[in-house]
Motif scaffolding. Structure first.
Motif, short mmCIF file in Angstrom:
data_model
loop_
_atom_site.label_atom_id
_atom_site.label_comp_id
_atom_site.label_asym_id
_atom_site.label_seq_id
_atom_site.Cartn_x
_atom_site.Cartn_y
_atom_site.Cartn_z
N LEU A 30 0.82 -1.21 0.00
CA LEU A 30 0.00 0.00 0.00
C LEU A 30 0.85 1.26 0.00
O LEU A 30 0.55 2.23 -0.70
N LYS A 31 1.91 1.24 0.79
CA LYS A 31 2.79 2.41 0.85
C LYS A 31 3.45 2.66 -0.50
O LYS A 31 3.46 3.79 -1.00
N LEU A 32 4.00 1.61 -1.12
CA LEU A 32 4.66 1.75 -2.41
C LEU A 32 3.66 2.17 -3.49
O LEU A 32 3.95 3.05 -4.30
N LEU A 33 2.50 1.57 -3.48
CA LEU A 33 1.48 1.93 -4.46
C LEU A 33 1.08 3.40 -4.32
O LEU A 33 0.91 4.10 -5.32
N GLY A 34 0.97 3.89 -3.09
CA GLY A 34 0.64 5.30 -2.87
C GLY A 34 1.72 6.22 -3.40
O GLY A 34 1.43 7.24 -4.03
N LYS A 35 2.98 5.86 -3.15
CA LYS A 35 4.08 6.68 -3.67
C LYS A 35 4.05 6.72 -5.19
O LYS A 35 4.22 7.77 -5.81
N MET A 36 3.84 5.56 -5.79
CA MET A 36 3.80 5.48 -7.24
C MET A 36 2.60 6.25 -7.81
O MET A 36 2.74 6.97 -8.80
N ALA A 37 1.46 6.13 -7.17
CA ALA A 37 0.26 6.84 -7.64
C ALA A 37 0.45 8.35 -7.50
O ALA A 37 0.05 9.11 -8.39
N GLY A 38 1.04 8.79 -6.40
CA GLY A 38 1.31 10.22 -6.22
C GLY A 38 2.22 10.76 -7.31
O GLY A 38 2.02 11.86 -7.82
N LEU A 39 3.20 9.97 -7.69
CA LEU A 39 4.10 10.37 -8.77
C LEU A 39 3.37 10.41 -10.11
O LEU A 39 3.55 11.34 -10.90
N VAL A 40 2.53 9.43 -10.36
CA VAL A 40 1.79 9.39 -11.62
C VAL A 40 0.83 10.57 -11.75
O VAL A 40 0.69 11.16 -12.82
N VAL A 41 0.20 10.95 -10.65
CA VAL A 41 -0.71 12.10 -10.67
C VAL A 41 0.06 13.35 -11.10
O VAL A 41 -0.43 14.14 -11.92
N VAL A 42 1.24 13.52 -10.56
CA VAL A 42 2.05 14.68 -10.92
C VAL A 42 2.52 14.58 -12.37
O VAL A 42 2.50 15.57 -13.11
N LEU A 43 2.94 13.41 -12.78
CA LEU A 43 3.40 13.24 -14.15
C LEU A 43 2.29 13.54 -15.16
O LEU A 43 2.52 14.19 -16.17
N GLN A 44 1.06 13.08 -14.88
CA GLN A 44 -0.02 13.35 -15.83
C GLN A 44 -0.30 14.84 -15.91
O GLN A 44 -0.58 15.37 -16.98
N SER A 45 -0.19 15.54 -14.79
CA SER A 45 -0.40 16.99 -14.82
C SER A 45 0.73 17.68 -15.57
O SER A 45 0.50 18.60 -16.35
N ALA A 46 1.95 17.21 -15.36
CA ALA A 46 3.10 17.79 -16.05
C ALA A 46 3.00 17.54 -17.55
O ALA A 46 3.34 18.42 -18.35
N ILE A 47 2.54 16.37 -17.94
CA ILE A 47 2.38 16.08 -19.36
C ILE A 47 1.37 17.04 -19.98
O ILE A 47 1.59 17.59 -21.05
N ARG A 48 0.27 17.25 -19.30
CA ARG A 48 -0.78 18.14 -19.82
C ARG A 48 -0.31 19.59 -19.91
O ARG A 48 -0.73 20.33 -20.79
N SER A 49 0.53 20.00 -18.97
CA SER A 49 0.91 21.41 -18.87
C SER A 49 2.25 21.74 -19.51
O SER A 49 2.56 22.91 -19.70
N SER A 50 3.06 20.74 -19.78
CA SER A 50 4.43 21.02 -20.20
C SER A 50 4.50 21.59 -21.61
O SER A 50 3.68 21.29 -22.47
N ILE A 51 5.49 22.41 -21.78
CA ILE A 51 5.74 23.03 -23.07
C ILE A 51 6.60 22.12 -23.94
O ILE A 51 6.45 22.07 -25.15
N ASN A 52 7.49 21.38 -23.26
CA ASN A 52 8.39 20.47 -23.96
C ASN A 52 8.88 19.40 -22.98
O ASN A 52 8.47 19.38 -21.82
N LEU A 53 9.77 18.54 -23.44
CA LEU A 53 10.25 17.44 -22.59
C LEU A 53 11.08 17.94 -21.42
O LEU A 53 11.05 17.34 -20.34
N VAL A 54 11.82 19.01 -21.60
CA VAL A 54 12.62 19.57 -20.50
C VAL A 54 11.69 20.05 -19.38
O VAL A 54 11.93 19.78 -18.20
#
Length: 138
Positions: free
Chosen positions: A52-76
């Motif tokens: 559960l702890k590892l899954l939560g850490k991974m899910a928290g990271l994925v939530v941020v990554l999906q937001s970054a993908i939507r908002s990012s201007i480029n790969l950097v």
């Protein structure tokens, strides 16, 4: 529907997908490095708290990554926000583990299989990920 547009942008999809998966794996690996026990071995033994702890850490990271993908201007831009997310999650872990709960060793509790602690830590990681994700949606 313009099929040509989708075919022309498919390479961008693959690039962002690949970059995001690499960033996800890097973040997960860093989380593994700061954990004082072998998550893989404990999960293999059936330790639900660690899972559960590892899954939560991974899910928290994925939530941020999906937001970054939507908002990012480029790969950097995407990589910068992913690194920020990983750092925030690590700082959060340290604050919770050593500041808010001085008299309780949360890592030991999770290692012993305390599901409540594992769920709490995993849930907090998801919540922080949601806050960071909202903050980077500029």
């Amino acid at each position: 529907m313009n099929l040509t547009y989708y075919l022309q942008t498919f390479d961008h999809f693959l690039i962002y997908l690949g970059a995001s998966l690499v960033l996800f794996l890097i973040g997960t690996y860093i989380f593994k490095l700061i954990t004082p026990y072998s998550e893989r071995a404990l999960i293999k033994e059936g330790n639900i708290a660690v899972s559960l702890k590892l899954l939560g850490k991974m899910a928290g990271l994925v939530v941020v990554l999906q937001s970054a993908i939507r908002s990012s201007i480029n790969l950097v831009d995407l990589a910068i926000w992913a690194i920020i997310a990983i750092i925030v999650q690590i700082v959060l872990h340290i604050v919770i583990e050593y500041v808010f709960t001085r008299n309780t060793n949360l890592a030991k509790e999770v290692e012993k299989g305390n599901v409540a602690v594992g769920l709490f830590l995993g849930g907090v990681s998801i919540l922080v990920g949601m806050i960071v994700a909202a903050a980077i949606s500029y």
